[in-house]
Design an enzyme around this catalytic site. Structure first.
Site, PDB file in Angstrom:
ATOM      1  N   ASN A   8      -4.141  27.438  -0.641  1.00 27.07           N
ATOM      2  CA  ASN A   8      -4.764  27.542   0.630  1.00 27.07           C
ATOM      3  C   ASN A   8      -3.856  27.816   1.823  1.00 27.07           C
ATOM      4  O   ASN A   8      -2.942  26.908   2.337  1.00 27.07           O
ATOM      5  CB  ASN A   8      -5.594  26.436   0.963  1.00 27.07           C
ATOM      6  CG  ASN A   8      -6.305  26.416   2.356  1.00 27.07           C
ATOM      7  OD1 ASN A   8      -6.280  27.683   3.015  1.00 27.07           O
ATOM      8  ND2 ASN A   8      -7.002  25.587   2.722  1.00 27.07           N
ATOM      9  N   LYS A  10      -4.249  28.538   4.665  1.00 28.11           N
ATOM     10  CA  LYS A  10      -4.785  28.363   6.067  1.00 28.11           C
ATOM     11  C   LYS A  10      -4.594  29.440   6.963  1.00 28.11           C
ATOM     12  O   LYS A  10      -4.867  30.820   6.769  1.00 28.11           O
ATOM     13  CB  LYS A  10      -4.203  27.113   6.662  1.00 28.11           C
ATOM     14  CG  LYS A  10      -4.608  25.876   5.359  1.00 28.11           C
ATOM     15  CD  LYS A  10      -3.845  24.525   5.661  1.00 28.11           C
ATOM     16  CE  LYS A  10      -4.414  23.567   4.761  1.00 28.11           C
ATOM     17  NZ  LYS A  10      -4.446  22.121   4.979  1.00 28.11           N
ATOM     18  N   HIS A  92     -14.039  22.679   3.691  1.00 24.06           N
ATOM     19  CA  HIS A  92     -12.647  21.998   3.996  1.00 24.06           C
ATOM     20  C   HIS A  92     -12.701  20.987   5.138  1.00 24.06           C
ATOM     21  O   HIS A  92     -13.379  21.433   6.161  1.00 24.06           O
ATOM     22  CB  HIS A  92     -11.732  23.297   4.137  1.00 24.06           C
ATOM     23  CG  HIS A  92     -10.232  22.731   4.104  1.00 24.06           C
ATOM     24  ND1 HIS A  92      -9.695  22.251   4.963  1.00 24.06           N
ATOM     25  CD2 HIS A  92      -9.420  22.847   3.264  1.00 24.06           C
ATOM     26  CE1 HIS A  92      -8.518  21.763   4.913  1.00 24.06           C
ATOM     27  NE2 HIS A  92      -8.226  22.207   3.637  1.00 24.06           N
ATOM     28  N   GLU A  94     -10.691  20.695   7.316  1.00 24.80           N
ATOM     29  CA  GLU A  94     -10.474  21.399   8.797  1.00 24.80           C
ATOM     30  C   GLU A  94     -11.383  22.208   9.493  1.00 24.80           C
ATOM     31  O   GLU A  94     -11.705  22.428  10.769  1.00 24.80           O
ATOM     32  CB  GLU A  94      -9.216  22.223   8.637  1.00 24.80           C
ATOM     33  CG  GLU A  94      -8.029  21.499   8.567  1.00 24.80           C
ATOM     34  CD  GLU A  94      -6.774  21.911   7.698  1.00 24.80           C
ATOM     35  OE1 GLU A  94      -6.849  23.226   7.496  1.00 24.80           O
ATOM     36  OE2 GLU A  94      -5.970  21.258   7.261  1.00 24.80           O
ATOM     37  N   GLU A 155     -10.136  16.041  -1.733  1.00 26.02           N
ATOM     38  CA  GLU A 155      -9.135  16.072  -0.836  1.00 26.02           C
ATOM     39  C   GLU A 155      -9.087  14.947   0.178  1.00 26.02           C
ATOM     40  O   GLU A 155      -9.742  15.186   1.223  1.00 26.02           O
ATOM     41  CB  GLU A 155      -8.869  17.439   0.069  1.00 26.02           C
ATOM     42  CG  GLU A 155      -8.602  18.885  -0.685  1.00 26.02           C
ATOM     43  CD  GLU A 155      -7.995  19.804   0.077  1.00 26.02           C
ATOM     44  OE1 GLU A 155      -6.912  20.383  -0.473  1.00 26.02           O
ATOM     45  OE2 GLU A 155      -8.670  20.054   1.122  1.00 26.02           O
ATOM     46  N   GLY A 161      -1.283  17.367   4.366  1.00 24.56           N
ATOM     47  CA  GLY A 161      -0.309  17.894   5.544  1.00 24.56           C
ATOM     48  C   GLY A 161       0.716  16.446   5.887  1.00 24.56           C
ATOM     49  O   GLY A 161       1.137  16.726   6.966  1.00 24.56           O
ATOM     50  N   SER A 192      -1.116  17.182   0.058  1.00 22.19           N
ATOM     51  CA  SER A 192       0.375  17.064   0.077  1.00 22.19           C
ATOM     52  C   SER A 192       0.802  17.101  -1.199  1.00 22.19           C
ATOM     53  O   SER A 192       1.736  16.392  -1.978  1.00 22.19           O
ATOM     54  CB  SER A 192       0.983  15.645   0.631  1.00 22.19           C
ATOM     55  OG  SER A 192       0.669  15.581   1.819  1.00 22.19           O
TER      56      SER A 192
HETATM   57  P1  13P Z   1      -1.408  20.213   2.194  1.00 21.36           P
HETATM   58  O1  13P Z   1      -1.045  20.658   0.776  1.00 21.36           O
HETATM   59  O2  13P Z   1      -0.473  20.918   3.113  1.00 21.36           O
HETATM   60  O3  13P Z   1      -1.575  18.822   2.313  1.00 21.36           O
HETATM   61  O4  13P Z   1      -2.880  20.924   2.459  1.00 21.36           O
HETATM   62  C1  13P Z   1      -4.021  20.436   1.541  1.00 21.36           C
HETATM   63  C2  13P Z   1      -5.030  21.409   2.047  1.00 21.36           C
HETATM   64  O5  13P Z   1      -5.614  21.114   2.906  1.00 21.36           O
HETATM   65  C3  13P Z   1      -5.406  22.328   0.895  1.00 21.36           C
HETATM   66  O6  13P Z   1      -6.717  22.909   1.111  1.00 21.36           O
END
Ligand code: 13P
Length: 228
Positions: A8, A10, A92, A94, A155, A161, A192
């Site tokens: 991902n 983002k 997600h 976010e 997740e 992150g 992470s």
């Molecule tokens: P990270 O791997 O940066 O923690 O992000 C995870 C994520 O949100 C994948 O969709």
């Protein structure tokens, strides 16, 4: 079973040139690697880059509930399918947070995606301090009514992150809760993930959803290599 490794990206990287360089570097590593390894690799770039990228399986980071029409800024499931996109990330944390997506809306997105022939990856997980089982039960009860073919990404929001990846035992427990509610679905882990911790999760779930580490080609290729 083949493991699913999803990148991902983002809202990264920042320029078209960087996107193409990253994709080419990942493609070269993956193509070499795939002969020995049992992984399906999916790249989810920002929407605008989807038509530029050829040679690896693609996923989108979101999808509209609506099929077409006056919905400025949105992208439909059939438009994604028509571009050759195979997967779509839905719900997600976010998108839940910044786009205020509700479980009801997310459930509609799953139906729209499935109807168009996309494979949805539904993201679920608790915030810091919330009860994991309760949150999963709520998110899945609303989101999954009678739907087959959805992959669930556990997740935990506090692990995204932060470099505070979730311990394996908790991932096992989350996967149990998910399967109890959703049936025999594929469960992947995100939060992470890096080349050092990937293997421990691959022993207990069906794949990984990788954010930050998927922007570093060598690291991402090493994550894919951790699939036996
Ligand atoms: P990270 O791997 O940066 O923690 O992000 C995870 C994520 O949100 C994948 O969709």
């Amino acid at each position: 079973m083949e493991k699913l490794i999803v990148a991902n990206w983002k809202m990264n990287p920042g320029t078209q040139q960087e996107v193409i360089e990253l994709f080419d570097a990942v493609s070269r590593g993956i193509t070499r690697n795939l002969t020995q390894n049992n992984a399906e690799v999916v790249i989810c770039p920002p929407f605008i880059y989807l038509p530029l990228l050829k040679g690896l399986t693609l996923g989108a980071q979101n999808v509209s509930v609506e099929p077409k029409g006056a919905f400025t800024s949105q992208v439909s499931a059939t438009q994604l399918k028509d571009l050759g996109v195979e997967y779509v990330i839905v719900g997600h944390s976010e998108s839940r947070k910044y786009l205020h997506e509700t479980d009801e809306e997310i459930s509609k997105k799953l139906k729209t995606a499935l109807a168009a022939g996309l494979k949805p990856i539904l993201c679920v997980g608790e915030n810091e301090g919330e009860d994991r089982t309760e949150v999963l039960a709520t998110q899945l009860a609303e989101g999954l009514q009678g739907l087959l073919g959805v992959i669930i990404a556990y997740e935990p929001v506090w692990a995204i992150g932060t470099d505070k990846n979730c311990d394996t035992q908790s991932v096992v427990e989350a996967a149990k809760v998910i399967k109890k509610i959703a049936g025999d679905v594929g469960v992947i882990y995100g939060g992470s993930v890096n080349a050092e911790n990937a293997k421990q999760y691959l022993e207990v779930v069906d794949g990984l959803l990788v954010g930050g580490a998927s922007l570093k080609p060598e690291e991402f290729i090493n994550i894919v290599r951790s699939v036996d």
